[in-house]
Design a protein around this motif. Structure first.
Motif, PDB file in Angstrom:
ATOM      1  N   SER A 153      -8.481 -36.374 -43.542  1.00 30.33           N
ATOM      2  CA  SER A 153      -7.344 -36.888 -44.710  1.00 30.33           C
ATOM      3  C   SER A 153      -6.349 -36.429 -44.699  1.00 30.33           C
ATOM      4  N   ARG A 155      -3.709 -36.417 -46.697  1.00 30.04           N
ATOM      5  CA  ARG A 155      -3.522 -35.775 -47.612  1.00 30.04           C
ATOM      6  C   ARG A 155      -3.092 -34.049 -46.944  1.00 30.04           C
ATOM      7  N   ARG A 156      -3.638 -33.437 -45.244  1.00 24.65           N
ATOM      8  CA  ARG A 156      -3.541 -32.833 -44.548  1.00 24.65           C
ATOM      9  C   ARG A 156      -3.331 -33.014 -43.123  1.00 24.65           C
ATOM     10  N   ARG A 161       1.072 -37.113 -45.220  1.00 29.69           N
ATOM     11  CA  ARG A 161       1.171 -36.171 -46.610  1.00 29.69           C
ATOM     12  C   ARG A 161       2.464 -36.764 -47.214  1.00 29.69           C
ATOM     13  N   ALA A 165       2.775 -39.270 -50.599  1.00 30.18           N
ATOM     14  CA  ALA A 165       4.076 -38.872 -51.532  1.00 30.18           C
ATOM     15  C   ALA A 165       5.063 -39.861 -52.147  1.00 30.18           C
ATOM     16  N   ILE A 184      -4.376 -44.467 -53.247  1.00 36.72           N
ATOM     17  CA  ILE A 184      -4.763 -43.009 -52.859  1.00 36.72           C
ATOM     18  C   ILE A 184      -5.934 -42.902 -51.212  1.00 36.72           C
ATOM     19  N   GLU A 188      -6.074 -43.193 -47.127  1.00 30.22           N
ATOM     20  CA  GLU A 188      -7.136 -42.266 -46.987  1.00 30.22           C
ATOM     21  C   GLU A 188      -8.193 -44.003 -45.521  1.00 30.22           C
TER      22      GLU A 188
END
Length: 350
Positions: A153, A155-156, A161, A165, A184, A188
């Motif tokens: 992801s 977000r990782r 990430r 943001a 989002i 992704e």
């Protein structure tokens, strides 16, 4: 590359620690921390390290050059016995960024990997700073992002990430809002190589345009030039039912002609979305720079290339016959014309 793998990994870890403690003028703390974490992430099995070498930045402002630091080469860059490339003036696009305090360069090299897989090499440059916070050199890493780097992801992944943001903050969407969730999800599924290179501002512009585009049956081009002038990234969104191999080939030819390209690589994504996505990488011949291209005119050509055979057939009928005759011909012949015929012959001539 196999023999020097551990040495290259340790060099990346060392670069991460050096960057953590470096004096860097005008750099935000969150950017530094993400850059440090990104280098650590690379060393944790997310990057196949093939070559490493260090360079010193020399020359006055506007006349910068990179000078090879002999004895620092590892892997496929281990051999520095030849004087070729020991010192080279930077091309104009690279000179403009040479002293920028942003610590990382993430792009694609202009040569393919000869081991692991035959993709274009990923190029990670880590800038080196003196005690005054000025750029004095570069640690250069060549290799390939691993499968895990593409599967994780956003977000990782450090840096990515942060871009997500920043894009959310600029959009004004709360992460748990409908708009935030759409943004989002878009990020992704965005082409991962492109995501490593694009700025948060560019990413948000594309995301918002595509999210609105889903409500319309339109073809849209999003063009991004490599900052170093070696390739262009062309994202094309089009109605899913208009996508086929013939359309893709026509678009490739349009892009090749517009840029005078050496090659046009592509990937496709066709999902349950009403839009299909084509991602073209337009590669210039070695030592050639990207030409100035009229993006609006190029998009018009791609829109024309995306027109379906059936639409052209329908238009041709109405041009050649009355409305009643055209409707009769369309209902009689349209459903029985095979796809193989459509792929070989145009519905209308220019």
């Amino acid at each position: 590359a196999e023999e020097d793998w551990e040495s290259m990994r340790l060099a990346v870890v060392d670069a991460s620690q050096e960057l953590r403690h470096a004096t860097i003028a005008g750099l935000g703390g969150d950017v530094r921390e993400e850059a440090v974490e990104f280098l650590s992430w690379l060393a944790q099995g997310n990057f196949t390290m093939l070559g490493y070498r260090e360079y010193r930045l020399t020359g006055e402002v506007g006349h910068e050059a990179l000078q090879l630091a002999r004895g620092t080469g590892l892997g496929i860059l281990r051999d520095d016995s030849s004087s070729v490339g020991a010192r080279g003036s930077l091309p104009a696009p690279a000179r403009q960024r040479a002293r920028d305090p942003y610590p990382l360069i993430i792009t694609k090299a202009n040569s393919r990997a000869t081991v692991h897989r035959t993709s274009y090499l990923d190029y990670i440059g880590v800038k080196v700073f003196n005690q005054r916070g000025e750029v004095i050199g570069e640690r250069r890493l060549l290799g390939l992002f691993t499968a895990s780097a593409y599967a994780q992801s956003v977000r990782r992944i450090p840096l990515l990430r942060l871009k997500l943001a920043q894009a959310l903050q600029m959009s004004g969407f709360a992460p748990d809002s409908h708009g935030g969730k759409d943004l989002i999800q878009f990020v992704e599924t965005y082409p991962r190589d492109e995501l490593f290179q694009i700025s948060p501002e560019e990413l948000l512009d594309v995301a918002m345009a595509v999210l609105h585009l889903q409500e319309r049956r339109q073809t849209r081009l999003f063009l991004r030039a490599d900052p170093y002038g070696r390739f262009a990234s062309a994202l094309v969104y089009l109605p899913r039912d208009r996508f086929n191999t013939s359309v893709r080939m026509r678009m490739q030819q349009v892009l090749a002609d517009a840029f005078g390209a050496e090659a046009v690589d592509f990937t496709t994504m066709v999902s349950e979305s009403v839009l299909a996505r084509l991602h073209f990488i337009v590669r210039m011949p070695r030592h050639a720079s990207l030409p100035a291209v009229d993006e609006a005119a190029l998009q018009a050509e791609l829109v024309a290339a995306a027109r379906s055979w059936d639409v052209d057939f329908n238009d041709a009928l109405y041009e050649q016959a009355s409305e009643e005759e055209a409707a009769t011909l369309r209902s009689s012949f349209g459903p029985i014309i095979p796809v193989s015929f459509k792929e070989q012959y145009p519905a209308r001539t220019a």
